[in-house]
Design an enzyme around this catalytic site. Structure first.
Site, PDB file in Angstrom:
ATOM      1  N   ASN A 243      40.515  41.160  30.802  1.00 38.74           N
ATOM      2  CA  ASN A 243      40.756  42.528  31.259  1.00 38.74           C
ATOM      3  C   ASN A 243      41.734  43.256  30.335  1.00 38.74           C
ATOM      4  O   ASN A 243      42.440  42.641  29.529  1.00 38.74           O
ATOM      5  CB  ASN A 243      41.328  42.522  32.682  1.00 38.74           C
ATOM      6  CG  ASN A 243      42.780  42.072  32.691  1.00 38.74           C
ATOM      7  OD1 ASN A 243      43.066  40.882  32.609  1.00 38.74           O
ATOM      8  ND2 ASN A 243      43.711  43.004  32.789  1.00 38.74           N
ATOM      9  N   SER A 276      42.957  36.797  32.633  1.00 41.10           N
ATOM     10  CA  SER A 276      43.834  37.959  32.549  1.00 41.10           C
ATOM     11  C   SER A 276      44.414  38.074  31.150  1.00 41.10           C
ATOM     12  O   SER A 276      44.659  37.064  30.480  1.00 41.10           O
ATOM     13  CB  SER A 276      44.991  37.837  33.555  1.00 41.10           C
ATOM     14  OG  SER A 276      45.971  36.934  33.083  1.00 41.10           O
ATOM     15  N   ASP A 277      44.612  39.306  30.678  1.00 39.52           N
ATOM     16  CA  ASP A 277      45.434  39.455  29.491  1.00 39.52           C
ATOM     17  C   ASP A 277      46.818  38.939  29.855  1.00 39.52           C
ATOM     18  O   ASP A 277      47.208  38.913  31.033  1.00 39.52           O
ATOM     19  CB  ASP A 277      45.484  40.913  29.039  1.00 39.52           C
ATOM     20  CG  ASP A 277      45.825  41.040  27.559  1.00 39.52           C
ATOM     21  OD1 ASP A 277      46.303  40.049  26.970  1.00 39.52           O
ATOM     22  OD2 ASP A 277      45.626  42.124  26.992  1.00 39.52           O
ATOM     23  N   TYR A 278      47.552  38.521  28.852  1.00 37.28           N
ATOM     24  CA  TYR A 278      48.820  37.851  29.109  1.00 37.28           C
ATOM     25  C   TYR A 278      49.756  38.704  29.971  1.00 37.28           C
ATOM     26  O   TYR A 278      50.157  39.789  29.570  1.00 37.28           O
ATOM     27  CB  TYR A 278      49.515  37.520  27.792  1.00 37.28           C
ATOM     28  CG  TYR A 278      48.975  36.307  27.066  1.00 37.28           C
ATOM     29  CD1 TYR A 278      47.742  35.749  27.396  1.00 37.28           C
ATOM     30  CD2 TYR A 278      49.704  35.708  26.051  1.00 37.28           C
ATOM     31  CE1 TYR A 278      47.255  34.642  26.727  1.00 37.28           C
ATOM     32  CE2 TYR A 278      49.227  34.587  25.369  1.00 37.28           C
ATOM     33  CZ  TYR A 278      47.997  34.059  25.712  1.00 37.28           C
ATOM     34  OH  TYR A 278      47.528  32.949  25.044  1.00 37.28           O
ATOM     35  N   ALA A 280      49.113  40.272  32.701  1.00 38.93           N
ATOM     36  CA  ALA A 280      48.513  41.469  33.302  1.00 38.93           C
ATOM     37  C   ALA A 280      48.546  41.462  34.824  1.00 38.93           C
ATOM     38  O   ALA A 280      48.630  42.523  35.451  1.00 38.93           O
ATOM     39  CB  ALA A 280      47.068  41.635  32.820  1.00 38.93           C
TER      40      ALA A 280
END
Length: 417
Positions: A243, A276-278, A280
């Protein structure tokens, strides 16, 4: 593997799992937290991944990890051996790495930045590049690459433009599909899971500021910014997706069921898992302020469609367990997410072949053929422009000086990663 057999294996394994073991499959642990002086620590592992774990974050890319490919492969094997032999269900982990322009590891081959690869206008060349990255990653025990970036770059002020494949959605889609096919290969049991990112429209932020809101009409969102991702799912069959940090029309992408479930799964038929993006998920509380605490953030993200929290467990740990035990979120949703993760672990061959051949790791890195391919890609990425008098340069110049901190630095080849 017969689909029915695969689904039965996934279903049977989920039935055996406690809620704690299920939630553990939805998280990731940085490799550095499992190391002591560059070596695998059984004591740390017992405390952190004693119930199992979904992913290991960046073993090769960690500063605390050994640099030698042979030693990285040894640590990868030790992590898997601990999970298989010393956890109740023996479920291996997916190890993910950054690999946008080559595996981010000491001694791996560095290819042109993504914007350069797109400038080759050659999907077959890019697929060959990604195939080399796949070989190097699998040699050290890595199974997922956080690439390619399919953001359509429409604001040059944005600081991550060099990570993208440009401003044209058709070029982005064509090069992105080639990269995914090269990384995943024809058989995922010998491949690396690709992770197209950042879903969606990350390359068009307000004021060119990273993470700023995106203002885009529904038609432009579908025809421009979602188009490369649709190609990645429908044509290249990517097994994962990440994302974006920002919000669209006030809805954070990390909490958007419309994006992560209705469009991605129901409309496009995505069968993989979303990471998830880190950080997020926690940002739903700290940045977007749509969640009061980590538990609310976990519930919003999981119900929207994010299956795994990266890079470490913050919300998909005790906060998520509490939400399940208090009946705030259904365990059925947990089971669906866990099933997606386990399905890909089976496809990767982790249950039948979890270890790598340590003695072959170094030989897979940066061969003469790999360097020749990197040189070819660099040459084909060059764009020659005719100077019709715009530039204040004399026609009889014999040399031009390149001056500045990035004029001659290997670090500059890695972009902003």
């Amino acid at each position: 593997m017969v689909t029915g057999t695969l689904e039965n294996r996934v279903r049977d394994l989920v039935k055996k799992m406690s809620i704690e073991e299920k939630v553990a499959q939805l998280g990731s642990i940085p490799a550095s937290e499992l190391l002591e002086d560059g070596r695998f620590s059984r004591e740390k592992a017992s405390m952190l991944i004693g119930k199992g774990i979904g992913q290991i974050t960046r073993l090769a890319g960690s500063r605390e990890s050994p640099r030698d490919p042979t030693k990285i492969a040894m640590v990868a094997n030790e992590i898997q051996r601990f999970l298989i032999e010393e956890t109740r269900l023996g479920i291996p982990a997916i190890i993910h790495e950054e690999c946008l322009s080559g595996l981010m590891a000491y001694g791996a081959t560095t290819f042109p930045q993504a914007i350069g690869l797109a400038s080759t206008w050659d999907p077959e060349l890019v697929q060959s590049v990604a195939s080399v990255i796949r070989r190097q990653m699998r040699a050290i025990g890595a199974h997922q690459g956080l690439a390619p970036v399919l953001d359509v770059a429409r604001d040059p002020r944005w600081g991550r433009t060099e990570e993208t494949l440009g401003e044209d959605q058709y070029l982005v889609a064509s090069i992105g599909v080639a990269y995914i096919k090269g990384l995943q290969g024809d058989d995922l049991s010998f491949g690396v899971v690709a992770t197209p990112k950042h879903f969606a429209a990350h390359g068009f932020p307000e004021g060119g500021r990273n993470c700023a809101p995106v203002h885009v009409s529904p038609r432009e969102l579908l025809e421009v910014f979602l188009f490369p991702f649709e190609a990645a799912i429908r044509e290249a069959e990517a097994y994962s997706l990440m994302n974006a940090y920002h919000d669209i029309d006030g809805v954070p992408c990390a909490a958007s069921r419309e994006l992560l479930t209705e469009i991605l799964r129901f409309r496009w038929g995505f069968k993989g898992y979303v990471v998830s993006d880190y950080g997020a998920i926690e940002m739903l509380k700290t940045f977007h302020h749509v969640a009061a605490d980590e538990m609310e953030a976990a519930v919003q993200a999981l119900e929207a469609g994010i299956d795994i929290e990266l890079p470490r467990i913050k919300c998909y740990g005790e906060p998520l367990l509490k939400a399940v035990k208090e009946g705030i979120i259904s365990e059925t949703i947990i089971d669906e997410a866990v099933s997606r993760v386990l399905r890909v672990k089976f496809l990767l061959g982790l249950f039948t072949n979890p270890y790598v051949k340590v003695e072959e790791a170094a030989r897979a890195f940066d061969t003469p053929e790999d360097r020749a391919l990197a040189l070819r890609a660099a040459r084909e990425s060059i764009i020659l422009l005719k100077n019709d008098g715009v530039l204040p340069l004399k026609k009889d110049l014999k040399s031009i000086a390149v001056i500045g901190p990035n004029a001659d630095t290997t670090r500059g080849l890695l972009g902003d990663l």
